[in-house]
Design a protein around this motif. Structure first.
Motif, PDB file in Angstrom:
ATOM      1  N   LYS A   7       0.865  -1.187   0.000  1.00 18.72           N
ATOM      2  CA  LYS A   7       0.000   0.000   0.000  1.00 18.72           C
ATOM      3  C   LYS A   7       0.896   1.230   0.000  1.00 18.72           C
ATOM      4  O   LYS A   7       1.784   1.374   0.831  1.00 18.72           O
ATOM      5  CB  LYS A   7      -0.911  -0.001   1.232  1.00 18.72           C
ATOM      6  CG  LYS A   7      -1.884   1.164   1.304  1.00 18.72           C
ATOM      7  CD  LYS A   7      -2.994   1.066   0.269  1.00 18.72           C
ATOM      8  CE  LYS A   7      -3.914   2.285   0.340  1.00 18.72           C
ATOM      9  NZ  LYS A   7      -4.748   2.308   1.550  1.00 18.72           N
ATOM     10  N   ASP A  38     -11.862  -1.951  -2.683  1.00 24.55           N
ATOM     11  CA  ASP A  38     -12.964  -1.587  -1.795  1.00 24.55           C
ATOM     12  C   ASP A  38     -12.442  -1.269  -0.390  1.00 24.55           C
ATOM     13  O   ASP A  38     -11.694  -2.039   0.200  1.00 24.55           O
ATOM     14  CB  ASP A  38     -13.979  -2.733  -1.722  1.00 24.55           C
ATOM     15  CG  ASP A  38     -15.247  -2.324  -1.007  1.00 24.55           C
ATOM     16  OD1 ASP A  38     -15.232  -2.297   0.232  1.00 24.55           O
ATOM     17  OD2 ASP A  38     -16.235  -2.021  -1.697  1.00 24.55           O
ATOM     18  N   ARG A  39     -12.850  -0.124   0.148  1.00 23.26           N
ATOM     19  CA  ARG A  39     -12.323   0.322   1.440  1.00 23.26           C
ATOM     20  C   ARG A  39     -13.004  -0.349   2.628  1.00 23.26           C
ATOM     21  O   ARG A  39     -12.511  -0.251   3.760  1.00 23.26           O
ATOM     22  CB  ARG A  39     -12.437   1.844   1.555  1.00 23.26           C
ATOM     23  CG  ARG A  39     -11.603   2.579   0.513  1.00 23.26           C
ATOM     24  CD  ARG A  39     -11.547   4.071   0.764  1.00 23.26           C
ATOM     25  NE  ARG A  39     -10.821   4.745  -0.297  1.00 23.26           N
ATOM     26  CZ  ARG A  39      -9.508   4.849  -0.380  1.00 23.26           C
ATOM     27  NH1 ARG A  39      -8.758   4.308   0.563  1.00 23.26           N
ATOM     28  NH2 ARG A  39      -8.937   5.487  -1.390  1.00 23.26           N
ATOM     29  N   GLN A  40     -14.120  -1.029   2.398  1.00 28.18           N
ATOM     30  CA  GLN A  40     -14.794  -1.736   3.490  1.00 28.18           C
ATOM     31  C   GLN A  40     -14.449  -3.225   3.526  1.00 28.18           C
ATOM     32  O   GLN A  40     -14.180  -3.787   4.580  1.00 28.18           O
ATOM     33  CB  GLN A  40     -16.316  -1.581   3.360  1.00 28.18           C
ATOM     34  CG  GLN A  40     -16.858  -0.257   3.871  1.00 28.18           C
ATOM     35  CD  GLN A  40     -16.484   0.920   2.988  1.00 28.18           C
ATOM     36  OE1 GLN A  40     -16.629   0.837   1.763  1.00 28.18           O
ATOM     37  NE2 GLN A  40     -16.005   1.988   3.575  1.00 28.18           N
ATOM     38  N   GLY A  44      -8.487  -1.342  -0.012  1.00 20.58           N
ATOM     39  CA  GLY A  44      -8.865   0.054  -0.133  1.00 20.58           C
ATOM     40  C   GLY A  44      -7.818   0.879  -0.847  1.00 20.58           C
ATOM     41  O   GLY A  44      -6.650   0.900  -0.446  1.00 20.58           O
ATOM     42  N   HIS A  68     -10.649   2.256  -9.098  1.00 25.52           N
ATOM     43  CA  HIS A  68     -11.441   1.759  -7.979  1.00 25.52           C
ATOM     44  C   HIS A  68     -12.634   0.931  -8.451  1.00 25.52           C
ATOM     45  O   HIS A  68     -13.050  -0.021  -7.782  1.00 25.52           O
ATOM     46  CB  HIS A  68     -11.915   2.949  -7.138  1.00 25.52           C
ATOM     47  CG  HIS A  68     -12.664   2.582  -5.899  1.00 25.52           C
ATOM     48  ND1 HIS A  68     -12.038   2.276  -4.713  1.00 25.52           N
ATOM     49  CD2 HIS A  68     -13.988   2.458  -5.665  1.00 25.52           C
ATOM     50  CE1 HIS A  68     -12.944   1.981  -3.808  1.00 25.52           C
ATOM     51  NE2 HIS A  68     -14.138   2.081  -4.342  1.00 25.52           N
TER      52      HIS A  68
END
Length: 291
Positions: A7, A38-40, A44, A68
């Motif tokens: 990251k 996906d950030r959830q 992310g 994204h």
């Protein structure tokens, strides 16, 4: 499938960077890319950078840029700086100046001191069909060395300067950036029919001839904290309109970028040079479900 990743971020524009040279990702689906971004439920990120072997002899690496939403785009300025830090930190190269293949072009990237990376983004594309931009039926006006076009939307009409930095941008000048309806009008500009490949919507407030504040609503990602190609496009648009002089300090929500374009000396074929930070946040591995 277990996937190793890093990251990273460049001025707050965050990325999942993946070594696709030593990992086989040929069967990854668009849904799986969306899962990772996906950030959830995933890692992310604004975008995913996939490092691959080059297909042309003058490049040392190739990388692909996945949004994204799982779509793929041609160029990413902040991502290119993260790429340099990644291949250096992973000992994939010991060079400080690296040639990399992106879509159908070649970038030359240089690692500088203090964690900064300089990218030669090449000359801007101003030929409307190549952006691509179709101005048929739009009102236009000449401003210094460029033509602006009035984009009608259901939320009003906006004067924009179309520029491509490997991906298309529509740059508009606003009086107060904090009051600009970026989230409301950004999607309308992104999907305007005059831009058949969609477009990144840039909102630029001019502070002085060498300083701007910028927000960008990116196609496929929404508003990001920073956009490297958007910063380049905004500076090109401002210089062509006669309101900016190179070099220009571009202030974004995520940090500062320095953009140089020697249009006054070399004309429209001058390369745009971008300098900014690139940082590693963390590394990890994730199990990617079948999607």
């Amino acid at each position: 499938m277990e996937l190793h990743f890093t990251k990273m971020h460049g001025a707050g524009n965050d990325f999942i960077v993946i070594d696709g040279i030593h990992q086989d990702l040929s069967n990854m689906s668009r849904a799986q890319w969306r899962y990772l971004a996906d950030r959830q439920f995933g890692i992310g990120a604004d975008q995913i950078l996939l490092i691959e072997k080059p297909t042309r002899p003058d490049a040392e690496f190739k990388y692909r840029i996945i949004n994204h939403d799982g779509s793929e785009v041609e160029q990413c300025g902040n991502g290119s700086r993260c790429f340099v830090r990644f291949v250096r930190e992973k000992n994939l190269t010991d060079k400080k100046q690296i040639s990399v293949e992106v879509a159908h072009t070649l970038l030359v990237l240089s690692e500088k001191d203090h964690g900064l990376v300089e990218v030669n983004m090449g000359a801007p594309v101003l030929d409307l069909p190549l952006i691509p931009f179709h101005p048929s039926g739009l009102e236009s006006r000449v401003t210094a060395d460029t033509i602006n076009y009035l984009l009608p939307t259901k939320e009003g009409s906006f004067w924009v300067t179309p520029v491509s930095m490997g991906n298309p941008h529509a740059v508009q000048i606003v009086d107060a950036l904090d009051k600009a309806p970026v989230l409301l009008t950004g999607p309308l500009i992104e999907h305007h029919p005059s831009f058949p490949a969609r477009v990144n919507a840039g909102f630029m407030q001019i502070i002085d001839r060498n300083t701007i504040h910028l927000r960008v609503f990116e196609r496929g990602s929404g508003e990001t904290l920073s956009c490297g190609t958007g910063a380049c496009a905004a500076v090109v648009a401002g210089i062509l309109q006669g309101v900016l002089d190179s070099p220009v300090s571009v202030h974004t929500k995520g940090g500062e970028l320095l953009i140089e374009w020697q249009y006054a000396n070399d004309g429209k074929n001058a390369s745009v040079m971008m300098t900014g930070p690139a940082e590693t946040v963390f590394e990890g591995k994730i199990s990617v479900p079948d999607l």
